[in-house]
Scaffold this active site. Structure first.
Site, PDB file in Angstrom:
ATOM      1  CG  ASP A 418      -1.618   3.676 -43.644  1.00  0.00           C
ATOM      2  OD1 ASP A 418      -2.414   2.841 -43.167  1.00  0.00           O
ATOM      3  OD2 ASP A 418      -0.566   4.014 -43.077  1.00  0.00           O
ATOM      4  CD  GLU A 421      -8.101   0.690 -41.660  1.00  0.00           C
ATOM      5  OE1 GLU A 421      -8.360   1.898 -41.686  1.00  0.00           O
ATOM      6  OE2 GLU A 421      -6.954   0.265 -41.690  1.00  0.00           O
ATOM      7  CG  ASP A 486      -0.987   1.035 -37.257  1.00  0.00           C
ATOM      8  OD1 ASP A 486      -0.266   0.651 -38.182  1.00  0.00           O
ATOM      9  OD2 ASP A 486      -1.619   2.104 -37.293  1.00  0.00           O
TER      10      ASP A 486
END
Length: 778
Positions: A418, A421, A486
């Site tokens: 996760d 980025e 998300d």
């Protein structure tokens, strides 16, 4: 090192990072290094249809190797170079690149003294083998700027844009556009982008037979086809560097991208099945109860996911034994049910975690200008954790070792990386490799590389797979399944997913999906139309969102025809039966359809490994001669057979579908035939979405199984007549890397004149063709 010493070091980096980062020895000398009155142009072929052009004022920078992402070796085999009055001409069997000659610059006029660029001009053209001009670069730019304390430049180039040129790819942009012409694309990873997370993959394909790979990991602005020009501008750099890939078909462009940046591995077969997740399962018992719920209801399921906060602290890289007392036993139980597991791991470390001081001392965190770890984000009230610096090979090797020893040792199969980025925005800070602004888009590549390489070395017999939230050039070679982050749980978000995913796969990265139902807590505007699913018995949302089960059904129907099928979200319940009694039988039918199509879908995955071509495909890829498809972003092909038209509006029971020209189409549900080149109105009751099959298609269909761990026999092989067809059926053990050496293949050949289906080899299942073939319409 004290703060003063670190500042001095960073000052040195600010002045010299271009040499450190860009002037590393090239893998090989370029084929030619040209001088255009002070502008140095390097030409470096990689294949007959791939050539790199680099432009700089410094010949060392012009000659240097590409940045991260491209990993192929230069190869000028078959290329020739000659010079005439028009310039330097480089020719292969696939293309001709001409670097235009330039006259000696004249003295500037009065107006030019103020407004003319000072750079010696460079222009070039690319033609295909037949002499057709594919693209022209009309100029380049280099504007001095100070970024993050570093004296550097904004670097850019401009290309001609004919009125009928269309543009696709460039990663993930959730604004809802298919054709990117006339838009500005901010090619940068941004969790906080207004429409949903953006992801930069600077590879753009066109309908003109070429694509461009832009070789710069800093934030890059692209304006495709705006005012008859396509403009690229990177915010940090000292050179322009890009690759041109040409091809007669889009699949040839994707084969070139794969050659340049790496093949897409075949995921484990379980990765094509249902992946069940929730933010989050509070305990071992809750997770196992959901898994058992699928088996008790005779519903297929392949993977259970353990999301965040299973740890004692962020950065402990452990499992809280209060709530997960026996993780090894939990995974053994899943395996006994034919299931696998994925576990979420974050790249962040709280100050109080056991590894923080060691990582800080070694300098393995993203740092500020004073050398201190950057801890948390100033926005979103996020104050928890420093980011491991995965640009440092030692740091990422250490990270993999802890995942292996602390987590994989407990029986977890694959990792969910996760925040790739990363969520801790690097701008204004410093990686070991250099300025966070210079390397803004690099993190998802290097972070997934650490786990991919570690898994390959330490688990050589086990096929790697990584769930990841962002990508960059070459990230596909690390075995990633990427998803759209998300997103909100609304009809608008669902509608945007379709073109978002199509441009992502058009960027050369085949495996993409979304959180089915959206990640954010279910909340949306009041339904404006009659609700199509009775919410009675639903526990997945509150009473204030009665149309949410309808939204989930439509989202699930769409996702059955995306590369990955993963339920996830921040809601009270997310399993298939938690959307109400009316939704459950519809969802069950669609889940079983996904597993029925598993022989077809898995063969598509193998084809992507072999060719680089994505199998969730914008219509522009397969119907280049139909101008009407250039900006259709709410329909797509799923493999060579299926035309999918998702329903994305609340209360919708009909929708228009454009059937591309040049072929006949079958309605999958009724087998009714339609000629292409027309738009038709199609019934779309809540139990189905419009789904068509192209004439000349072979669709293998399997018997129902509980998971892909179970050997799946073929139930039938459907043939949709109307044209000759070929389809390569494929199977393997589903979990090891033996697929790299072959696997079991059978090429099915349909002869439409004789109405016969044949195979020269036996089917991977060992079955005979006799009795399996079903010719639709007969």
């Amino acid at each position: 090192m004290n703060a003063r010493g670190f500042k001095a070091r960073m000052a040195g980096i600010a002045l010299g990072v271009s040499c450190l980062a860009m002037a590393a020895p090239a893998l090989a000398e370029p084929m030619a290094l040209l001088d255009r009155h002070g502008s140095r142009v390097a030409v470096e072929p990689y294949a007959p249809n791939i050539v790199r052009v680099t432009i700089a004022l410094d010949p060392v920078l012009a000659s240097a190797a590409p940045g991260e992402g491209p990993n192929a070796k230069a190869d000028a085999t078959g290329w020739t170079h000659r010079t005439d009055a028009s310039g330097d001409i480089f020719t292969s069997s696939a293309l001709t690149l001409t670097i235009d000659a330039k006259e000696w610059p004249k003295a500037p006029t009065q107006m030019q003294r103020y407004f003319a660029p000072s750079l010696p001009p460079v222009s070039l053209s690319v033609k295909d083998a037949g002499g057709t001009v594919l693209t022209k670069m009309t100029g380049w730019e280099m504007a001095p700027v100070t970024v993050n304390g570093e004296q550097t430049f904004k670097m850019g180039a401009s290309f001609d844009s004919p009125a009928d040129e269309h543009y696709y790819g460039l990663g993930q942009n959730q604004e809802g556009h298919m054709d990117l012409r006339g838009k500005q694309i901010d090619c940068s990873h941004s969790y906080d982008a207004p429409a949903g997370e953006t992801v930069c993959v600077p590879f753009m394909v066109t309908n003109k037979g070429y694509g461009i790979v832009w070789d710069n990991p800093s934030r890059t602005l692209i304006q495709p086809g705006l005012h008859s020009s396509t403009h690229w501008q990177s915010q940090v750099g000292e050179r322009v560097s890009f690759f041109v890939i040409t091809g007669k078909t889009t699949d040839e462009l994707y084969a070139g991208y794969a050659k340049l940046t790496g093949a897409t591995p075949l995921p484990p077969k379980a990765g094509f099945g249902l992946i069940q997740s929730k933010a989050r399962y509070e305990s071992q018992q809750e997770l196992l109860d959901i898994a058992k719920g699928y088996r008790q209801r005779n519903l297929p399921l392949d993977i259970m996911v353990l999301d965040w906060f299973y740890w004692t602290r962020m950065g402990q890289l452990d499992i809280d034994r209060t709530y997960f007392p026996d993780p090894k036993g939990m995974n053994d139980s899943l395996k006994s049910m034919g299931m696998h597991s994925i576990i979420s791991v974050w790249p962040r470390f709280e100050r109080e975690s056991r590894y923080f001081d060691m990582l800080a001392t070694k300098g393995w965190f993203l740092k500020d200008k004073d050398g201190n770890p950057v801890d948390g984000l100033p926005m979103r009230s996020d104050r928890a954790g420093a980011l491991i610096d995965s640009t440092n090979p030692e740091a990422r090797e250490w990270f993999w070792g802890k995942l292996r020893d602390n987590i994989a040792s407990q029986g977890f199969d694959w990792f969910w990386l996760d925040e790739t980025e990363p969520d801790l925005v690097p701008d204004g800070y410093f990686y070991a490799k250099g300025s966070g602004d210079r390397y803004h888009n690099l993190f998802p590549l290097v972070h997934t590389t650490g786990v991919a390489e570690g898994s390959e070395r330490d688990r050589p017999g086990f096929r790697n797979m990584i769930l990841a939230r962002a990508a960059y050039l070459g990230a596909q070679r690390n075995g990633g399944l990427f998803w759209s982050s998300d997103i909100k749980s609304t009809w608008e978000a669902l509608e945007r997913q379709v073109p978002t995913g199509l441009n992502f796969t058009a960027s050369g990265i085949a495996y993409w999906g979304s959180d089915i139902g959206g990640w954010q807590w279910p909340k949306g505007p009041k339904a404006e139309n009659p609700i199509l699913i009775d919410p009675a018995g639903a526990t997945a949302m509150g009473a204030d969102y009665p149309d949410y089960p309808e939204l989930f059904v439509r989202w699930f129907q769409y996702s059955v025809f995306t590369p990955t099928l993963r339920i996830h979200g921040q809601r009270p319940g997310s399993a298939l039966w938690e959307y109400g009694k009316a939704a459950e039988p519809i969802l069950t039918d669609w889940l079983r359809l996904r597993y029925t199509l598993m022989p077809y879908i898995y063969a598509l995955g193998r084809h992507t490994y072999d060719t680089g071509a994505p199998f969730m495909r914008g219509l522009f890829m397969d119907f280049p001669n139909d101008s009407k498809v250039s900006d259709i972003g709410d329909q797509y092909m799923f493999g060579p057979a299926f035309l999918v038209a998702p329903v994305t509006k609340q209360g919708q029971t009909k929708r228009s579908v454009y059937l591309p020209a040049g072929t006949t189409w079958y309605d999958y549900w009724t087998n009714q035939k339609f000629e292409g080149g027309q738009t038709i109105e199609v019934d779309a009751p809540i139990s189905r979405i419009p789904l068509f099959v192209k004439a000349g298609s072979i669709v293998p269909m399997g018997v129902q199984v509980k998971s892909t761990a179970e050997k799946q026999a073929l139930e039938s092989i459907r043939v949709y007549p109307g044209a000759d067809a070929r389809f390569t059926l494929y199977d393997d053990d589903g979990t090891t890397n033996a697929y790299r050496k072959g696997g079991m293949k059978a090429e099915l050949v349909w002869d439409d004149k004789t109405k016969s289906l044949t195979s020269k080899t036996k089917l991977p299942t060992g079955q005979a063709l006799t009795g399996l073939v079903q010719i639709v319409g007969q």
